[in-house]
Design a protein around this motif. Structure first.
Motif, PDB file in Angstrom:
ATOM      1  N   VAL A 238       0.598  -1.119   0.070  1.00  0.00           N
ATOM      2  CA  VAL A 238      -0.060  -0.117  -0.087  1.00  0.00           C
ATOM      3  C   VAL A 238       1.067   1.463  -0.010  1.00  0.00           C
ATOM      4  CG1 VAL A 238      -0.358  -0.064   2.573  1.00  0.00           C
ATOM      5  CG2 VAL A 238      -1.836   1.212   1.257  1.00  0.00           C
ATOM      6  N   ALA A 239       0.690   2.162  -0.704  1.00  0.00           N
ATOM      7  CA  ALA A 239       1.485   3.295  -0.937  1.00  0.00           C
ATOM      8  C   ALA A 239       0.649   4.517  -1.139  1.00  0.00           C
ATOM      9  CB  ALA A 239       2.536   3.258  -2.113  1.00  0.00           C
ATOM     10  N   TYR A 240       1.024   5.764  -0.702  1.00  0.00           N
ATOM     11  CA  TYR A 240       0.285   6.916  -0.917  1.00  0.00           C
ATOM     12  C   TYR A 240       1.387   7.975  -1.284  1.00  0.00           C
ATOM     13  CZ  TYR A 240      -2.768  11.059  -0.018  1.00  0.00           C
ATOM     14  OH  TYR A 240      -3.465  12.112  -0.287  1.00  0.00           O
ATOM     15  N   ASN A 241       0.971   8.597  -2.367  1.00  0.00           N
ATOM     16  CA  ASN A 241       1.890   9.652  -2.687  1.00  0.00           C
ATOM     17  C   ASN A 241       1.274  10.977  -2.875  1.00  0.00           C
ATOM     18  OD1 ASN A 241       3.964  11.162  -3.815  1.00  0.00           O
ATOM     19  ND2 ASN A 241       3.830  10.014  -6.115  1.00  0.00           N
ATOM     20  N   TYR A 242       1.581  11.845  -2.026  1.00  0.00           N
ATOM     21  CA  TYR A 242       0.827  13.147  -1.992  1.00  0.00           C
ATOM     22  C   TYR A 242       1.784  14.162  -2.469  1.00  0.00           C
ATOM     23  CZ  TYR A 242      -1.547  17.467  -0.002  1.00  0.00           C
ATOM     24  OH  TYR A 242      -2.036  18.551  -0.014  1.00  0.00           O
ATOM     25  N   GLN A 243       1.269  15.269  -3.396  1.00  0.00           N
ATOM     26  CA  GLN A 243       2.050  16.338  -3.918  1.00  0.00           C
ATOM     27  C   GLN A 243       1.153  17.570  -3.536  1.00  0.00           C
ATOM     28  OE1 GLN A 243       4.387  15.407  -8.014  1.00  0.00           O
ATOM     29  NE2 GLN A 243       2.397  13.991  -7.886  1.00  0.00           N
ATOM     30  N   GLU A 244       1.858  18.737  -3.163  1.00  0.00           N
ATOM     31  CA  GLU A 244       1.345  19.999  -3.176  1.00  0.00           C
ATOM     32  C   GLU A 244       1.799  21.180  -3.885  1.00  0.00           C
ATOM     33  OE1 GLU A 244      -0.137  22.773   0.731  1.00  0.00           O
ATOM     34  OE2 GLU A 244      -1.009  20.809   0.401  1.00  0.00           O
ATOM     35  N   SER A 245       1.452  22.049  -4.546  1.00  0.00           N
ATOM     36  CA  SER A 245       2.066  23.290  -5.130  1.00  0.00           C
ATOM     37  C   SER A 245       1.195  24.386  -4.940  1.00  0.00           C
ATOM     38  CB  SER A 245       2.362  23.098  -6.329  1.00  0.00           C
ATOM     39  OG  SER A 245       2.964  24.045  -7.106  1.00  0.00           O
ATOM     40  N   ASP A 246       1.871  25.675  -4.563  1.00  0.00           N
ATOM     41  CA  ASP A 246       1.050  27.023  -4.448  1.00  0.00           C
ATOM     42  C   ASP A 246       1.840  27.902  -5.385  1.00  0.00           C
ATOM     43  OD1 ASP A 246      -0.377  28.879  -3.819  1.00  0.00           O
ATOM     44  OD2 ASP A 246       0.739  29.200  -1.915  1.00  0.00           O
ATOM     45  N   LYS A 247       1.637  28.029  -6.619  1.00  0.00           N
ATOM     46  CA  LYS A 247       2.178  29.030  -7.621  1.00  0.00           C
ATOM     47  C   LYS A 247       1.383  30.212  -7.806  1.00  0.00           C
ATOM     48  CE  LYS A 247       3.992  28.812 -12.508  1.00  0.00           C
ATOM     49  NZ  LYS A 247       4.027  27.786 -13.783  1.00  0.00           N
ATOM     50  N   LYS A 248       2.307  31.258  -7.538  1.00  0.00           N
ATOM     51  CA  LYS A 248       1.722  32.400  -7.685  1.00  0.00           C
ATOM     52  C   LYS A 248       2.576  33.464  -8.707  1.00  0.00           C
ATOM     53  CE  LYS A 248      -0.369  33.130  -3.180  1.00  0.00           C
ATOM     54  NZ  LYS A 248      -0.558  31.804  -2.632  1.00  0.00           N
ATOM     55  N   VAL A 249       2.080  34.178  -9.669  1.00  0.00           N
ATOM     56  CA  VAL A 249       2.955  34.586 -10.563  1.00  0.00           C
ATOM     57  C   VAL A 249       2.206  35.929 -10.768  1.00  0.00           C
ATOM     58  CG1 VAL A 249       3.431  34.787 -13.074  1.00  0.00           C
ATOM     59  CG2 VAL A 249       3.244  32.669 -12.219  1.00  0.00           C
ATOM     60  N   TYR A 250       3.350  37.043 -10.568  1.00  0.00           N
ATOM     61  CA  TYR A 250       2.982  38.445 -10.530  1.00  0.00           C
ATOM     62  C   TYR A 250       3.647  39.027 -11.802  1.00  0.00           C
ATOM     63  CZ  TYR A 250       2.482  37.477  -5.568  1.00  0.00           C
ATOM     64  OH  TYR A 250       1.962  36.888  -4.500  1.00  0.00           O
ATOM     65  N   VAL A 251       2.882  39.913 -12.518  1.00  0.00           N
ATOM     66  CA  VAL A 251       3.076  40.572 -13.797  1.00  0.00           C
ATOM     67  C   VAL A 251       3.612  41.954 -13.275  1.00  0.00           C
ATOM     68  CG1 VAL A 251       2.652  41.390 -15.888  1.00  0.00           C
ATOM     69  CG2 VAL A 251       1.714  39.321 -15.243  1.00  0.00           C
ATOM     70  N   THR A 252       4.971  42.186 -13.232  1.00  0.00           N
ATOM     71  CA  THR A 252       5.427  43.359 -12.588  1.00  0.00           C
ATOM     72  C   THR A 252       5.775  44.686 -13.885  1.00  0.00           C
ATOM     73  OG1 THR A 252       7.835  42.737 -12.994  1.00  0.00           O
ATOM     74  CG2 THR A 252       6.626  42.268 -10.897  1.00  0.00           C
ATOM     75  N   PRO A 253       5.731  45.803 -13.433  1.00  0.00           N
ATOM     76  CA  PRO A 253       5.884  46.923 -14.516  1.00  0.00           C
ATOM     77  C   PRO A 253       7.350  46.996 -15.031  1.00  0.00           C
ATOM     78  CG  PRO A 253       5.854  47.836 -12.288  1.00  0.00           C
ATOM     79  CD  PRO A 253       5.629  46.144 -12.165  1.00  0.00           C
ATOM     80  N   PRO A 358       1.854  11.231 -13.705  1.00  0.00           N
ATOM     81  CA  PRO A 358       2.325  12.494 -14.021  1.00  0.00           C
ATOM     82  C   PRO A 358       2.600  13.390 -12.944  1.00  0.00           C
ATOM     83  CG  PRO A 358      -0.203  12.159 -14.366  1.00  0.00           C
ATOM     84  CD  PRO A 358       0.349  10.855 -13.928  1.00  0.00           C
ATOM     85  N   GLY A 359       3.224  14.342 -13.062  1.00  0.00           N
ATOM     86  CA  GLY A 359       3.789  15.257 -12.022  1.00  0.00           C
ATOM     87  C   GLY A 359       2.696  16.451 -11.771  1.00  0.00           C
ATOM     88  N   ILE A 360       2.804  16.997 -10.507  1.00  0.00           N
ATOM     89  CA  ILE A 360       1.798  17.943 -10.424  1.00  0.00           C
ATOM     90  C   ILE A 360       2.057  19.249 -11.543  1.00  0.00           C
ATOM     91  CG2 ILE A 360       3.262  19.211  -8.670  1.00  0.00           C
ATOM     92  CD1 ILE A 360       0.691  19.629  -7.080  1.00  0.00           C
ATOM     93  N   GLY A 361       3.072  19.448 -11.817  1.00  0.00           N
ATOM     94  CA  GLY A 361       3.206  20.761 -12.836  1.00  0.00           C
ATOM     95  C   GLY A 361       2.677  20.259 -14.089  1.00  0.00           C
ATOM     96  N   GLU A 362       2.616  18.955 -14.550  1.00  0.00           N
ATOM     97  CA  GLU A 362       2.131  18.657 -15.934  1.00  0.00           C
ATOM     98  C   GLU A 362       0.459  18.709 -15.744  1.00  0.00           C
ATOM     99  OE1 GLU A 362       4.999  15.589 -17.824  1.00  0.00           O
ATOM    100  OE2 GLU A 362       4.031  14.817 -15.716  1.00  0.00           O
ATOM    101  N   LEU A 363       0.113  18.335 -14.379  1.00  0.00           N
ATOM    102  CA  LEU A 363      -1.497  18.406 -14.149  1.00  0.00           C
ATOM    103  C   LEU A 363      -1.960  19.760 -13.986  1.00  0.00           C
ATOM    104  CD1 LEU A 363      -1.504  15.399 -11.944  1.00  0.00           C
ATOM    105  CD2 LEU A 363      -2.612  15.423 -14.208  1.00  0.00           C
ATOM    106  N   GLN A 364      -1.294  20.774 -13.521  1.00  0.00           N
ATOM    107  CA  GLN A 364      -1.743  22.212 -13.298  1.00  0.00           C
ATOM    108  C   GLN A 364      -2.420  22.801 -14.429  1.00  0.00           C
ATOM    109  OE1 GLN A 364       1.390  24.026 -10.838  1.00  0.00           O
ATOM    110  NE2 GLN A 364      -0.008  24.064  -9.369  1.00  0.00           N
ATOM    111  N   ASN A 365      -3.440  23.115 -14.525  1.00  0.00           N
ATOM    112  CA  ASN A 365      -4.300  23.956 -15.510  1.00  0.00           C
ATOM    113  C   ASN A 365      -3.907  25.349 -15.521  1.00  0.00           C
ATOM    114  OD1 ASN A 365      -5.957  23.768 -17.853  1.00  0.00           O
ATOM    115  ND2 ASN A 365      -7.802  24.188 -16.512  1.00  0.00           N
ATOM    116  N   VAL A 366      -2.951  25.737 -15.831  1.00  0.00           N
ATOM    117  CA  VAL A 366      -2.263  27.241 -15.977  1.00  0.00           C
ATOM    118  C   VAL A 366      -1.489  27.516 -17.150  1.00  0.00           C
ATOM    119  CG1 VAL A 366      -2.805  27.615 -13.570  1.00  0.00           C
ATOM    120  CG2 VAL A 366      -0.500  26.799 -14.280  1.00  0.00           C
ATOM    121  N   TYR A 367      -1.154  28.630 -17.358  1.00  0.00           N
ATOM    122  CA  TYR A 367      -0.373  28.816 -18.437  1.00  0.00           C
ATOM    123  C   TYR A 367       0.928  29.146 -17.966  1.00  0.00           C
ATOM    124  CZ  TYR A 367      -4.564  29.807 -21.345  1.00  0.00           C
ATOM    125  OH  TYR A 367      -5.502  29.795 -22.022  1.00  0.00           O
TER     126      TYR A 367
END
Length: 693
Positions: A238-253, A358-367
């Motif tokens: 039995v195995a459990y694999n948990y991944q968590e990511s909190d990606k924030k992108v700021y467009v700066t002037p 698949p890794g969490i980065g490949e699953l994230q629905n962001v640009y």
């Protein structure tokens, strides 16, 4: 790598192109305590290792997009300066509790910092017009990794009846901050001699992407003897694999990348987590008789994916959650056979299947708009890939005559292969109210049909009148990689509809010959030649034309020890790259020369003065092909330099060490050069045999 699958991993950086400055330090410790019967009761092995590497590289890339892609040419010049620091602590503890019980522990702890810096500037022209490439990236990443493995094994009275309990914990905590800019790709009048700077529209952003993951795994294995040589087993995991990511992108002037008062861009930012709960159960069979063995395991596997995606607006207190749940059923297997037919012939065979989530980065629905001319987006609907693997190894070794023949074959085929879907010149794309016109837009999807086949033959024999050993090796490797090209990008969702499948097929043929001397302790030489011929085709190419290129290297090494202990060491290597489809030729000659003197009464020491790359011709050139393109690249090399070197040969190790150098065949000879043992410099690949000395 630290930018690997989803940014969640061991943060270990792969070897990089360029010139590296390396500082490292390591210490090992081992000890044992007590006795259980004739064996040590407790043994400990531990190590600490630190290294710091700074790699600088100036690179150029020439890339030709060809049918089935629109015909374009890309040229870029780049510079990178990457610094990597790494601390690693490892320990292995074995405790023989009694004659029937044992406990083993493996612990690994590492901390890594990685600071990548890069700039790229160039142009792309052709059917898509003229476009400027202008990118910059400066990152700061750290990672803490912990691995703990425990294994308890007990014998249950009868020989062969055992119970084994295994468990492991893996923890990863990564932090990443990156400042970057890129120009929004726009068409430029090709008649302009100087490109106006106001057409570049540089876009600045800061990305903050912490992530962590943990993996818990437990195994129970029971074995029961059914004969003197055979065992049955039953294993549950039995195995459990948990991944968590909190990606924030700021467009700066501007290029100060200040984020005060700037909210995360909701189309580029996302907080998400995924969990894979896997159950696996199945029987096994094992038979061992002498040096022959056969192992077979088959398991039913059930993997349940649960995930939750939060948009940037949800992170800031509004919006809806997006939850997902998928179940996957697979049958996995493992077969291993080792057959020693007689003292000269042996066969090894491995057949197994495996799954890859698949890794969490490949699953994230962001640009990802860190490069505004090459925009990508994750796919939350990716499924795990399923691979079937075969490896076969046959060896015929005649020790008396010093001859060895080896045949190796391997095969890999993958279902639900994670493939790229690429659209060149997708048109205008609007992301969070901002219009983009990139050169490329891509996402990933599952495709069947990945194949890799490889076979190699080798033969080694002694050449008596030359007092040398001769080895030849030849091989073929075939790879088919599926991808998708073209289609229409939905401006609202970023998903690609339509497009055509393209299978890129690569066929490579390689040959290598090595003549290694065994004349005396005072004369040592090696002559070798190796060449590789490659053909690449794309299934969407209507005329089925092949991209053909060839590269080869001829090399010679010589070491001579003269009277009074003077030495001469030299090596020369000529390398050439030839393109047949895209006409080009690149070659260089690399020569190294050393003069030395043996020192000390036993001549174990040697002082050498020499020059590396005598003619200053060294090059770092490579050619590669992919789905609809061919690429040539060059990278930095050190070039000519001078060095003073001191060597000292150790010939006695531990209490049972011998003073006779002949007892250390494969270590350095008295001439100071590496003997032609398997895997030595200038020698054949590991596993090839030279014959008697």
């Amino acid at each position: 790598g630290s930018g690997g699958r989803g940014g969640v991993g061991a943060l270990m950086v792969r070897p990089q192109s360029g010139v590296a400055s390396v500082n490292s330090f390591g210490v090992n410790y081992s000890d044992s305590w007590g006795k259980t019967g004739r064996q040590d009761k407790v043994t400990l092995q531990a190590s600490y290792f630190f290294n710091r590497t700074t790699t600088k590289n100036y690179s150029t890339i020439d890339k030709w997009y060809e049918t089935p892609s629109p015909i374009d040419t890309l040229h870029t010049d780049g510079y990178s300066n990457n610094t990597n620091g790494n601390h690693r602590l490892n320990a292995r503890l074995e405790w023989r509790i009694s004659e029937n019980q044992s406990l083993m522990s493996r612990t690994g702890l590492s901390f890594q910092s990685y600071d990548p810096y890069s700039t790229t500037y160039g142009h792309q022209w052709g059917e898509s017009g003229l476009r400027v490439v202008d990118n910059f990236s400066d990152g700061d990443r750290t990672g803490v990794n912990l691995n703990q493995y425990l294994s308890y094994r007990t014998k249950l009275g009868k020989d062969g009846r055992t119970l084994t309990l295994d468990g492991s914990v893996r923890y990863r905590n990564n932090r990443g901050d990156t400042d970057s800019y890129s120009n929004q790709a726009r068409g430029i009048d090709p008649d302009l001699i100087v490109v106006p700077t106001d057409t570049l529209l540089l876009r600045y952003q800061r990305a903050h992407s912490p992530s962590f993951s943990y993996n818990l795994r437990g195994d129970v294995t029971y074995t029961e003897p059914v004969s003197q040589y055979a065992q049955l087993s039953l294993q549950y995991r039995v195995a459990y694999n948990y991944q968590e990511s909190d990606k924030k992108v700021y467009v700066t002037p501007d290029d100060r990348f200040e984020t005060a008062g700037v909210e995360p861009d909701p189309s580029l930012s996302q907080s998400s987590n995924t969990g894979y709960l896997t159950h696996r159960i199945g029987p096994g069979f094992r038979i061992v008789k002498g040096k022959n063995r056969f192992v077979a395991n088959v398991s039913y596997q059930r993997a349940q994916l649960t995930g939750e995606v939060l948009s940037a607006t949800k992170v800031m207190g509004a919006g809806d959650d997006a939850k997902t749940s998928h179940g996957f059923n697979n049958l996995t297997y493992f077969l291993m056979g080792q057959l020693n037919i007689n003292k000269e012939n042996s066969i090894r065979l491995f057949i197994n299947s495996s799954t890859d989530n698949p890794g969490i980065g490949e699953l994230q629905n962001v640009y990802d708009i860190s490069n505004a001319q090459s925009i990508s987006k994750g796919n939350p609907h990716l499924r795990p890939s399923y691979s079937n693997n075969v490896r076969f190894h046959y060896v015929n070794s005649n020790v008396e005559k010093g001859r060895t023949f080896m045949w190796m074959f391997s095969m890999n085929t993958t279902l639900d292969y994670t493939a790229q879907h690429l659209v060149q010149r997708p048109g205008d794309i609007t992301i969070d109210g901002q219009a983009y016109s990139p050169n490329f837009y891509s996402t990933t999807e599952n495709l069947d049909g990945y194949w890799q086949l490889r076979t190699h033959l080798s033969y080694g024999l002694p050449i008596g009148f030359l007092k040398s050993n001769f080895n030849v090796m030849a091989g073929v490797i075939y790879t088919k990689t599926p991808s998708m090209l073209g289609g229409t990008v939905d401006a609202a969702t970023g998903m690609i509809s339509g497009g055509e499948r393209n299978d890129t097929k690569n066929m490579g043929y390689d040959f290598r010959a090595v003549l290694g001397s065994n004349i005396s302790e005072n004369v040592d030489f090696t002559l070798s030649w190796n060449g590789t011929y490659n053909e690449a085709t794309n299934s969407l190419n209507a005329d089925k034309s092949k991209n053909r290129y060839f590269n080869h290297t001829a090399q010679g090494n010589l070491k001579v020890v003269f009277p009074l202990g003077f030495t001469f060491t030299a090596s020369a290597a000529y390398s050439q790259y030839i393109g047949f489809t895209n006409d080009y030729s690149e070659d260089y000659l690399l020569c190294n020369v050393w003069l030395g003197k043996k020192v000390f009464r036993n001549k174990r020491g040697e002082v050498m003065v020499g020059v590396n790359d005598l003619f200053n011709q060294n090059r770092a050139f490579s050619r590669s092909t992919g789905s609809g393109y061919t690429q040539n690249s060059t990278n930095s090399v050190i070039g000519r330099y001078y060095m003073v070197q001191f060597n000292y040969n150790l010939r006695r190790f531990g209490k049972k060490g011998s003073r006779n150098i002949k007892d250390y065949d494969g270590v350095e000879s008295s001439s100071g050069s590496r003997r032609m043992g398997p895997g030595g410099p200038g020698g054949p690949p590991p596993g090839m045999f030279h014959g008697p000395r």
